[in-house]
Motif scaffolding. Structure first.
Motif, mmCIF file in Angstrom:
data_model
loop_
_atom_site.group_PDB
_atom_site.id
_atom_site.type_symbol
_atom_site.label_atom_id
_atom_site.label_comp_id
_atom_site.label_asym_id
_atom_site.label_seq_id
_atom_site.Cartn_x
_atom_site.Cartn_y
_atom_site.Cartn_z
ATOM 1 N N PHE A 24 0.825 -1.245 0.001
ATOM 2 C CA PHE A 24 -0.071 -0.042 0.048
ATOM 3 C C PHE A 24 0.807 1.169 0.098
ATOM 4 C CE2 PHE A 24 -2.252 3.269 2.342
ATOM 5 C CZ PHE A 24 -3.207 3.652 1.483
ATOM 6 N N ALA A 25 1.991 1.132 0.701
ATOM 7 C CA ALA A 25 2.743 2.395 0.869
ATOM 8 C C ALA A 25 3.394 2.692 -0.336
ATOM 9 C CB ALA A 25 3.822 2.004 1.969
ATOM 10 N N ARG A 26 3.850 1.679 -1.332
ATOM 11 C CA ARG A 26 4.283 1.721 -2.622
ATOM 12 C C ARG A 26 3.316 2.410 -3.617
ATOM 13 N NH1 ARG A 26 6.968 -3.165 -1.546
ATOM 14 N NH2 ARG A 26 5.346 -4.505 -2.502
ATOM 15 N N ASN A 27 2.212 1.827 -3.488
ATOM 16 C CA ASN A 27 1.104 2.149 -4.359
ATOM 17 C C ASN A 27 0.853 3.829 -3.993
ATOM 18 O OD1 ASN A 27 1.035 -0.303 -5.393
ATOM 19 N ND2 ASN A 27 -0.770 -0.960 -4.315
ATOM 20 N N LEU A 28 0.711 4.239 -2.682
ATOM 21 C CA LEU A 28 0.405 5.487 -2.511
ATOM 22 C C LEU A 28 1.531 6.394 -2.805
ATOM 23 C CD1 LEU A 28 -1.573 7.404 -0.929
ATOM 24 C CD2 LEU A 28 -0.345 6.865 1.207
ATOM 25 N N LYS A 29 2.748 6.126 -2.801
ATOM 26 C CA LYS A 29 3.836 6.635 -3.234
ATOM 27 C C LYS A 29 3.783 7.157 -4.585
ATOM 28 C CE LYS A 29 8.952 6.805 -2.911
ATOM 29 N NZ LYS A 29 9.308 7.076 -4.054
ATOM 30 N N ALA A 30 3.389 5.943 -5.385
ATOM 31 C CA ALA A 30 3.388 6.051 -6.925
ATOM 32 C C ALA A 30 2.531 6.894 -7.233
ATOM 33 C CB ALA A 30 3.339 4.580 -7.518
ATOM 34 N N ARG A 103 -3.719 -3.017 -5.808
ATOM 35 C CA ARG A 103 -3.257 -2.384 -7.091
ATOM 36 C C ARG A 103 -3.572 -1.143 -7.370
ATOM 37 N NH1 ARG A 103 -3.924 -5.895 -12.721
ATOM 38 N NH2 ARG A 103 -2.770 -4.463 -14.230
ATOM 39 N N ASN A 104 -3.157 -0.318 -8.168
ATOM 40 C CA ASN A 104 -3.884 1.112 -8.238
ATOM 41 C C ASN A 104 -4.494 0.916 -9.495
ATOM 42 O OD1 ASN A 104 -2.483 2.281 -6.209
ATOM 43 N ND2 ASN A 104 -0.915 3.501 -7.359
ATOM 44 N N ALA A 105 -5.771 1.834 -9.435
ATOM 45 C CA ALA A 105 -6.611 1.655 -10.707
ATOM 46 C C ALA A 105 -6.967 2.980 -11.146
ATOM 47 C CB ALA A 105 -7.961 0.859 -10.475
ATOM 48 N N PRO A 442 2.371 -1.758 -18.295
ATOM 49 C CA PRO A 442 3.290 -2.831 -18.091
ATOM 50 C C PRO A 442 3.746 -2.907 -16.638
ATOM 51 C CG PRO A 442 3.693 -1.831 -20.184
ATOM 52 C CD PRO A 442 3.032 -1.046 -19.388
ATOM 53 N N LEU A 443 3.904 -4.036 -16.361
ATOM 54 C CA LEU A 443 4.403 -4.396 -14.827
ATOM 55 C C LEU A 443 5.508 -3.460 -14.197
ATOM 56 C CD1 LEU A 443 3.796 -6.349 -12.446
ATOM 57 C CD2 LEU A 443 5.582 -7.873 -13.402
ATOM 58 N N PRO A 459 1.553 5.229 -12.959
ATOM 59 C CA PRO A 459 2.507 4.515 -12.494
ATOM 60 C C PRO A 459 2.363 2.975 -13.122
ATOM 61 C CG PRO A 459 1.264 5.261 -10.762
ATOM 62 C CD PRO A 459 0.674 5.897 -12.125
ATOM 63 N N ALA A 460 3.477 2.166 -13.067
ATOM 64 C CA ALA A 460 3.642 0.957 -13.664
ATOM 65 C C ALA A 460 2.508 -0.036 -12.953
ATOM 66 C CB ALA A 460 4.891 0.311 -13.114
#
Length: 653
Positions: A24-30, A103-105, A442-443, A459-460
C-alpha cells in the motif's frame, strides 16, 4: 501444540499485514508522484474474491450512513452505470487514480487521454487476465496482444467487407420479417404485449451472424399462443455438406449457445478440469446445464470447422468468404499447402485458436448488436416525437417503396446520415455495449501522459478503465440543452443540469434537420491500419454531428476498435428501417390498464396511464441494468407493442 499453531498463525498474519502495508505504501507513493488526482480505497475492484464477497458486503454497507461509505465503497464496485459522470465531477478531474493495497486503478472520462492510450497500444496494453470468459475454446483476436494479435487481425479481417455487409442487410431483412410476423396474432394491426423483445433480439442476432459468419441459416418457426415464454425452434435449411447437426447432440445449436451465455459465470467459476470431467459427476443442476452447453456448443463449432475445412481442401467452398472460411485459409489450411507435403508451412492458427475466434465473434457479433436493437425499440417507445421524426425520414428515403426492395448501396448512406443514424448513435451514447474498456500499464514500466497540458506519469502495473458511460456524458464535449423536466430527472444525480441523461437523437442533426442524401464516411488513408484490414472511417456520418475525437467510443478507438463495427451498424439500421417504415412501437400498459379500459379513455386518461408505464420503464433502466460481458437489462422485462402506423393508441408528442 495448540500454542505452536496459534503462534504460527499470528506470525503468518503479521507477515501478511506487513506485506499489505508495504504494498500500500508503494502504491500510495506512486500515486502521489504521478501528478494525477487520487483517492484511497480499501479494495481493488477487479479482485475476484472481493467481487464474490460483495454479495454479503453490499447489504451490510447499505445499512451504514451514506456519508460513511461514499464514495470509497462505490469505487470498489462496478460503478460505471450507476454513477455515469458524477464521480468525475466529485473529484473535479476527468482522470483519477484509486489507491488500494493490492493494485492502483486509473479511471478516465477525458477524450484526450482516451486517444493517447488507444494510440500508444504497446504502452497501454490490454490486461489479458480479465478476458478469461472469451478464452473458453482457445485464444483469439480479443484475448491476444502484440504480434499474436496482429496475426489474428490479418486472418479475421477479410470477411468484414462491403460485400459481406450487403449479405448482412439481406439476411437482416429476411430474419426481421420473420421475427416481427411472430409478434402478431390474429389482429394484424396491433400485436399482443411482447415481453420477449430482449430474447427475440438475441435470437435475431444469432440467426444473422450464424448465416453471415458461419454459413448456417437458422429459421424462425411457429410461435406459442402466449409471447411471454415463447419457444423458437430452428432448422438448418441450408445444411453444410456432410454435416448432420441432429446426430449425437442433446441440445439444439441455438439452445447450446444461449444456455452457455446465460451460464457464463458458472462456466468461468468452475475449474477447467471440472468442465472436462464427466457430466454425471458434476453437482447441482446449474453446473450440469452449464457444462452440457459448454460441451455441446464446442462440438457444434468443431463440426462446422471440419465441414468447412473439407470444403476448402476439396476446393468446393465457391466464392463463400465467411469468417470460418477466412480462419481456415488464414491458418494455412489450403489445398496448395497440403500439396507441398513435407515442405508445407505449419498451420499458423491452431484448431483451438480457430474455435476460440469463432466463439469470440459469435458473442461480440450477436449479443452487443441485439442489446442495441432492444434498447432502440424501448427508447423510441419512450420518446414518441423522436419516433415520428424517424418515421418521417424513412418515408422520405423510401419514397413509397418497401424497404425490402431497396438497393443496399443507395439506402445505407441515406440511413446513416438521417434520423435512423442519429437514433443509432444516440442509443449507443446512452447505453453502450460495454461500460468500460480495460487497459493497463506494463508491470515495470510507468508511462508518461499529457493531462490538460500537464506532464504526468501513470505508475507501472496500473489497471486502467476508459469509462465509456462517463465520457459519453462529459458535458465539455457534447451539445447540451436544459433538462426536459427538472422536477423529474431521468437519473437521481447524474447530469441534472443538462439533457445528457435523456434520449435526444436530434442532438446529432446538424442545423436541426436530417440529410437523407449523405455519403458513407471515407477511410483516412492509414497504410499500417489498411495492412491489418482495419476500418479507419469515422463511426458516424459526415452529415451528422461529429463528436470530439475520443468522446464517443461505443466501438472502442484506435487499432483495437471493434472489427465488426460496420457489420453491427448495418444490422441495426436494417432493423430500424424495416420496423419503423411499417409500424410504431408503444409501451405495454398491461400493469395499469387493460386494452378494453384504454379504449374507453379520453386523451388525458390515456396519457396518465402511459406516464405510469414510462416511469416504471425509466426505473428499470436505472436499477435493473448490469454488466457481465455486455450491459443488459438483467431483471425482468420491458413490455412493448407493435402497431400498424396510423393505428397508434398512445400518440403523445
Amino acid at each position: 501444540m495448540p500454542s505452536t499453531i496459534l503462534l504460527t498463525s499470528i506470525t503468518l498474519l503479521g507477515l501478511y499485514a506487513l506485506k499489505i502495508s508495504l504494498q500500500f505504501a508503494r502504491n500510495l507513493k506512486a500515486a502521489k508522484e504521478s501528478g494525477i488526482t487520487y483517492t484511497i480505497v480499501p479494495f481493488f475492484a477487479v479482485n475476484r474474491l472481493f467481487q464474490l464477497s460483495c454479495i454479503f458486503l453490499i447489504p451490510l454497507m447499505r445499512k451504514l450512513p451514506r456519508s460513511w461509505t461514499y464514495p470509497w465503497f462505490d469505487l470498489c464496485q462496478e460503478w460505471a452505470w450507476n454513477y455515469r459522470y458524477q464521480l468525475f465531477k466529485y473529484f473535479g478531474s476527468d482522470t483519477f487514480i484509486t489507491v488500494s493495497p493490492e493494485r492502483n486503478a486509473l479511471y478516465t472520462a477525458d477524450p484526450d487521454v482516451v486517444i493517447q492510450m488507444t494510440t500508444r497500444r504497446n504502452d497501454f496494453p490490454k490486461p489479458l487476465e480479465v478476458y478469461g470468459s472469451l478464452r473458453l475454446y482457445g485464444d483469439n483476436l480479443i484475448t491476444s496482444e502484440g504480434h499474436v494479435w496482429r496475426h489474428h487481425r490479418k486472418v479475421t479481417s477479410p470477411p468484414f467487407t462491403e460485400k459481406n455487409n450487403h449479405s448482412v442487410w439481406m439476411e437482416t431483412m429476411d430474419q426481421c420479417q420473420a421475427m416481427v410476423s411472430g409478434w402478431f396474432g390474429e389482429n394484424k394491426d396491433r400485436s399482443k404485449s411482447i415481453y420477449t423483445v430482449a430474447n427475440d433480439a438475441l435470437r435475431l442476432g444469432l440467426h444473422i451472424i450464424s448465416k453471415t459468419a458461419f454459413g448456417i441459416r437458422l429459421r424462425w418457426q411457429g410461435t406459442e399462443e402466449t409471447l411471454t415464454d415463447r419457444k423458437l425452434e430452428e432448422t438448418l435449411d441450408e445444411e453444410l455438406p456432410g454435416l448432420d447437426f441432429a446426430a449425437n447432440h442433446t441440445m439444439s445449436y441455438t439452445e447450446a449457445l444461449v444456455t452457455l451465455l446465460h451460464n457464463i459465470i458458472t462456466v468461468l467459476v468452475l475449474p477447467q478440469f471440472l468442465l472436462n470431467y464427466s457430466l454425471e459427476h458434476l453437482p447441482f443442476h446449474a453446473t450440469k446445464t452449464a457444462h452440457r452447453a459448454y460441451i455441446e456448443w464446442g462440438r457444434y463449432m468443431n463440426e462446422v470447422f471440419q465441414a468447412k475445412k473439407k470444403a476448402v481442401l476439396n476446393r468446393s467452398e465457391g466464392d463463400d468468404v465467411n469468417l470460418m472460411i477466412s480462419l481456415i485459409k488464414g491458418a494455412g489450411i489450403t489445398p496448395e499447402n497440403l500439396e507441398e507435403g513435407e515442405k508445407a508451412s505449419p498451420q499458423s492458427l491452431s484448431d483451438e485458436e480457430i474455435l476460440g475466434n469463432a466463439f469470440a465473434f459469435m458473442i461480440a457479433g450477436h449479443e452487443t448488436t441485439a442489446n442495441s436493437i432492444h434498447f432502440c425499440l424501448i427508447l423510441l417507445a419512450l420518446n414518441v416525437a423522436s419516433q415520428r421524426h424517424l418515421q418521417s425520414d424513412l418515408d422520405e428515403i423510401l419514397q413509397g417503396r418497401p424497404v425490402t426492395e431497396q438497393d443496399y448501396d443507395q439506402i445505407i448512406p441515406k440511413l446513416f446520415g438521417s434520423m435512423a443514424g442519429a437514433v443509432l448513435n444516440e442509443e449507443l451514447r446512452l447505453i453502450p455495449p460495454v461500460v468500460g474498456i480495460p487497459k493497463s500499464t506494463p508491470l515495470d514500466s510507468p508511462q508518461p501522459l499529457n493531462l490538460d497540458g500537464k506532464k504526468c506519469t501513470v505508475p507501472a502495473h496500473v489497471y486502467i478503465t476508459l469509462m465509456v458511460t462517463s465520457v459519453h456524458r462529459n458535458p465539455k464535449y457534447w451539445p447540451t440543452g436544459p433538462p426536459s423536466d427538472p422536477a423529474q430527472p431521468n437519473h437521481p444525480f447524474s447530469e441534472q443540469d443538462n439533457d445528457l441523461e435523456e434520449f435526444k437523437p436530434e442532438r446529432w442533426l446538424l442545423h436541426g434537420k436530417s440529410d437523407t442524401n449523405a455519403s458513407m464516411p471515407e477511410q483516412n488513408g492509414d497504410t499500417e491500419a489498411s495492412s491489418l484490414g482495419l476500418d479507419t472511417a469515422a463511426d458516424t456520418s459526415a452529415a451528422l454531428f461529429r463528436p470530439y475525437k475520443g468522446a464517443y467510443i461505443p466501438f472502442s478507438e484506435g487499432y483495437r476498435s471493434c472489427i465488426g463495427r460496420r457489420f453491427a451498424q448495418v444490422e441495426i439500421l436494417a432493423v430500424l428501417a424495416y420496423i419503423f417504415s411499417q409500424y410504431s412501437v408503444e409501451l405495454a400498459v398491461d400493469a395499469f390498464a387493460s386494452d378494453e379500459e384504454v379504449a374507453k379513455m379520453n386523451q388525458d386518461e390515456k396519457k396518465e396511464v402511459w406516464q405510469k408505464a414510462q416511469k416504471e420503464v425509466y426505473r428499470k433502466l436505472r436499477e435493473d441494468m448490469a454488466s457481465v460481458i455486455t450491459l443488459q437489462l438483467r431483471k425482468g422485462a420491458i413490455g412493448l407493442r407493435l402497431v400498424k402506423r396510423g393505428k397508434e393508441m398512445f400518440d403523445f408528442q
